[in-house]
Design a protein around this motif. Structure first.
Motif, PDB file in Angstrom:
ATOM      1  N   VAL A   1       1.259  11.532  -2.750  1.00 16.66           N
ATOM      2  CA  VAL A   1       0.636  11.158  -2.079  1.00 16.66           C
ATOM      3  C   VAL A   1       0.712   9.479  -1.328  1.00 16.66           C
ATOM      4  O   VAL A   1       0.675   8.373  -3.077  1.00 16.66           O
ATOM      5  CB  VAL A   1      -0.841  11.505  -2.504  1.00 16.66           C
ATOM      6  CG1 VAL A   1      -1.675  11.302  -1.363  1.00 16.66           C
ATOM      7  CG2 VAL A   1      -1.116  12.805  -2.880  1.00 16.66           C
ATOM      8  N   GLY A   2       1.190   9.402  -0.625  1.00 17.56           N
ATOM      9  CA  GLY A   2       1.362   7.993  -0.638  1.00 17.56           C
ATOM     10  C   GLY A   2       2.160   8.246   1.101  1.00 17.56           C
ATOM     11  O   GLY A   2       2.683   8.764   1.458  1.00 17.56           O
ATOM     12  N   GLU A   3       2.417   7.388   1.463  1.00 12.56           N
ATOM     13  CA  GLU A   3       1.580   5.366   1.634  1.00 12.56           C
ATOM     14  C   GLU A   3       0.761   5.360   1.955  1.00 12.56           C
ATOM     15  O   GLU A   3      -0.168   5.559   3.012  1.00 12.56           O
ATOM     16  CB  GLU A   3       2.990   4.257   2.235  1.00 12.56           C
ATOM     17  CG  GLU A   3       2.553   3.015   1.926  1.00 12.56           C
ATOM     18  CD  GLU A   3       3.925   1.695   2.044  1.00 12.56           C
ATOM     19  OE1 GLU A   3       4.737   2.552   2.833  1.00 12.56           O
ATOM     20  OE2 GLU A   3       3.136   0.786   1.924  1.00 12.56           O
ATOM     21  N   VAL A   4      -0.594   4.822   0.746  1.00 12.08           N
ATOM     22  CA  VAL A   4      -1.567   4.831   0.683  1.00 12.08           C
ATOM     23  C   VAL A   4      -2.048   3.199   0.426  1.00 12.08           C
ATOM     24  O   VAL A   4      -1.689   2.958  -0.490  1.00 12.08           O
ATOM     25  CB  VAL A   4      -2.779   6.313  -0.051  1.00 12.08           C
ATOM     26  CG1 VAL A   4      -2.761   7.265   0.855  1.00 12.08           C
ATOM     27  CG2 VAL A   4      -1.949   6.274  -0.959  1.00 12.08           C
TER      28      VAL A   4
ATOM     29  N   LEU B   1      -8.603   6.137   1.790  1.00 15.12           N
ATOM     30  CA  LEU B   1      -7.959   5.877   0.395  1.00 15.12           C
ATOM     31  C   LEU B   1      -8.114   7.155  -1.405  1.00 15.12           C
ATOM     32  O   LEU B   1      -8.069   7.803  -2.009  1.00 15.12           O
ATOM     33  CB  LEU B   1      -7.625   4.651  -0.123  1.00 15.12           C
ATOM     34  CG  LEU B   1      -7.320   4.455  -2.271  1.00 15.12           C
ATOM     35  CD1 LEU B   1      -5.577   4.353  -2.231  1.00 15.12           C
ATOM     36  CD2 LEU B   1      -7.144   3.326  -2.318  1.00 15.12           C
ATOM     37  N   ARG B   2      -9.459   6.506  -0.460  1.00 12.22           N
ATOM     38  CA  ARG B   2     -10.686   7.072  -1.890  1.00 12.22           C
ATOM     39  C   ARG B   2     -10.270   8.622  -1.304  1.00 12.22           C
ATOM     40  O   ARG B   2     -10.362   9.400  -2.845  1.00 12.22           O
ATOM     41  CB  ARG B   2     -11.607   6.801  -1.493  1.00 12.22           C
ATOM     42  CG  ARG B   2     -13.246   7.651  -2.323  1.00 12.22           C
ATOM     43  CD  ARG B   2     -14.623   7.540  -2.539  1.00 12.22           C
ATOM     44  NE  ARG B   2     -14.746   5.810  -2.395  1.00 12.22           N
ATOM     45  CZ  ARG B   2     -14.634   5.591  -3.646  1.00 12.22           C
ATOM     46  NH1 ARG B   2     -14.926   5.762  -4.886  1.00 12.22           N
ATOM     47  NH2 ARG B   2     -15.259   3.893  -3.428  1.00 12.22           N
ATOM     48  N   ARG B   3     -10.176   9.056  -0.333  1.00  8.83           N
ATOM     49  CA  ARG B   3     -10.694  10.734  -0.263  1.00  8.83           C
ATOM     50  C   ARG B   3      -8.759  11.187  -0.759  1.00  8.83           C
ATOM     51  O   ARG B   3      -8.759  12.945  -1.196  1.00  8.83           O
ATOM     52  CB  ARG B   3     -10.268  11.101   0.915  1.00  8.83           C
ATOM     53  CG  ARG B   3      -9.977  12.583   1.595  1.00  8.83           C
ATOM     54  CD  ARG B   3     -11.325  13.710   1.080  1.00  8.83           C
ATOM     55  NE  ARG B   3     -11.057  14.837   1.788  1.00  8.83           N
ATOM     56  CZ  ARG B   3     -10.681  15.618   1.137  1.00  8.83           C
ATOM     57  NH1 ARG B   3     -10.131  15.319  -0.767  1.00  8.83           N
ATOM     58  NH2 ARG B   3     -10.074  16.724   0.972  1.00  8.83           N
ATOM     59  N   LEU B   4      -8.207  10.930  -0.150  1.00 13.39           N
ATOM     60  CA  LEU B   4      -6.950  10.846  -0.481  1.00 13.39           C
ATOM     61  C   LEU B   4      -6.683  10.944  -2.755  1.00 13.39           C
ATOM     62  O   LEU B   4      -5.373  11.760  -2.451  1.00 13.39           O
ATOM     63  CB  LEU B   4      -5.607  10.447   0.311  1.00 13.39           C
ATOM     64  CG  LEU B   4      -5.762  10.861   1.493  1.00 13.39           C
ATOM     65  CD1 LEU B   4      -4.458   9.876   2.360  1.00 13.39           C
ATOM     66  CD2 LEU B   4      -5.555  12.374   2.206  1.00 13.39           C
ATOM     67  N   ALA B   5      -6.961  10.122  -2.480  1.00 11.10           N
ATOM     68  CA  ALA B   5      -6.907   9.714  -4.043  1.00 11.10           C
ATOM     69  C   ALA B   5      -7.562  11.115  -4.957  1.00 11.10           C
ATOM     70  O   ALA B   5      -6.896  11.276  -6.218  1.00 11.10           O
ATOM     71  CB  ALA B   5      -6.807   8.028  -5.007  1.00 11.10           C
TER      72      ALA B   5
END
Ligand SMILES: [Zn+2]
Length: 252
Positions: A90-93, A111-115
């Motif tokens: 997952v990136g670039e975040v 960032l929180r959702r994708l992390a």
């Protein structure tokens, strides 16, 4: 099989290169971690990975520079989150207080959702944290079990022990040549944190960054750290396969 003499490029925007360039990188035997900037580029990155699955690691995400002041629409964020299952990473975040501080509060939920999605599916993060190293690290610690690469690390030295303790990694960029802050921190990195990246095709102070610079970067970083290049190459591959085990290789 990969030619293991070249170190992997752990952060590159392959979707912005011409197809013939991508073919050249792949045929040179490199392994490239391809990051994305938004939903559309995430789809292009996945396509590239499907064309060269042995050489390209696909990351999907929304770059903090692509986050508008009023936030990423929930439907777009969920569409990107849906792609994580098919991605390798997952990136670039990330978070950015240096270049786009005005959108900071809108960057946080992205960032929180994708992390969280990365943690749920056991995929690593490729993180941008310019001017927000501590903030990004704190958020990931809250999310919990997720591995992460902090790209182009120019953050504070005092965060290094915590990064090491958590098994996180950082990348060193060819800007090493011209960016004093990067030289200073790169000389002090614990070796188990180190990966290399190009962040190509970004243009940094006249340096046109490309994966072609990675072999020379290995030499320069080895010189800076007083390490034999072969030893650094082994270290980089060892670190890389900790995050991307499917690339584990015979020792050189
Ligand atoms: Zn980047």
């Amino acid at each position: 099989m990969h030619a293991r003499r070249a170190p992997p490029d752990a952060h590159v925007h392959l979707h912005e290169f011409e197809r013939k360039d991508v073919e050249e990188f792949v045929s040179s035997g490199m392994v490239l971690v391809a990051v994305s900037d938004d939903y559309e580029s995430s789809l292009r990155t996945l396509d590239l990975r499907d064309s060269y699955p042995e050489s390209i690691v696909a990351c999907v995400g929304v770059h903090p520079w692509q986050v508008p002041e009023d936030g990423v629409p929930a439907s777009t964020l969920e569409a990107v989150a849906d792609l994580v299952r098919d991605a390798d990473c997952v990136g670039e975040v990330g978070l950015d207080l240096k270049f786009v501080p005005k959108t900071f509060s809108a960057q946080v939920p992205v960032l929180r959702r994708l992390a969280e999605e990365a943690a749920r599916l056991g995929k690593p993060l490729n993180v941008h944290a310019a001017g927000a190293w501590r903030e990004a690290l704190d958020l990931l610690l809250e999310v919990g079990r997720v591995s992460a690469i902090f790209h182009w690390y120019t953050g504070p030295e005092e965060l290094l022990p915590l990064l090491r303790e958590r098994g996180y990694l950082v990348t060193v960029n060819p800007a090493l040549r011209v960016q004093r802050k990067l030289r200073e921190i790169a000389a002090k990195l614990p070796e188990e944190l180190i990966l290399l990246e190009s962040d190509g095709p970004y243009d940094y102070r006249g340096l046109k960054l490309t994966p072609r610079m990675i072999p020379e970067l290995l030499e320069e970083l080895a010189r800076l750290r007083g390490t034999p290049p072969d030893a650094l190459l082994t270290t980089v591959w060892k670190n890389f396969t900790r995050v991307f085990p499917r690339y584990s290789v015979e020792p050189l």
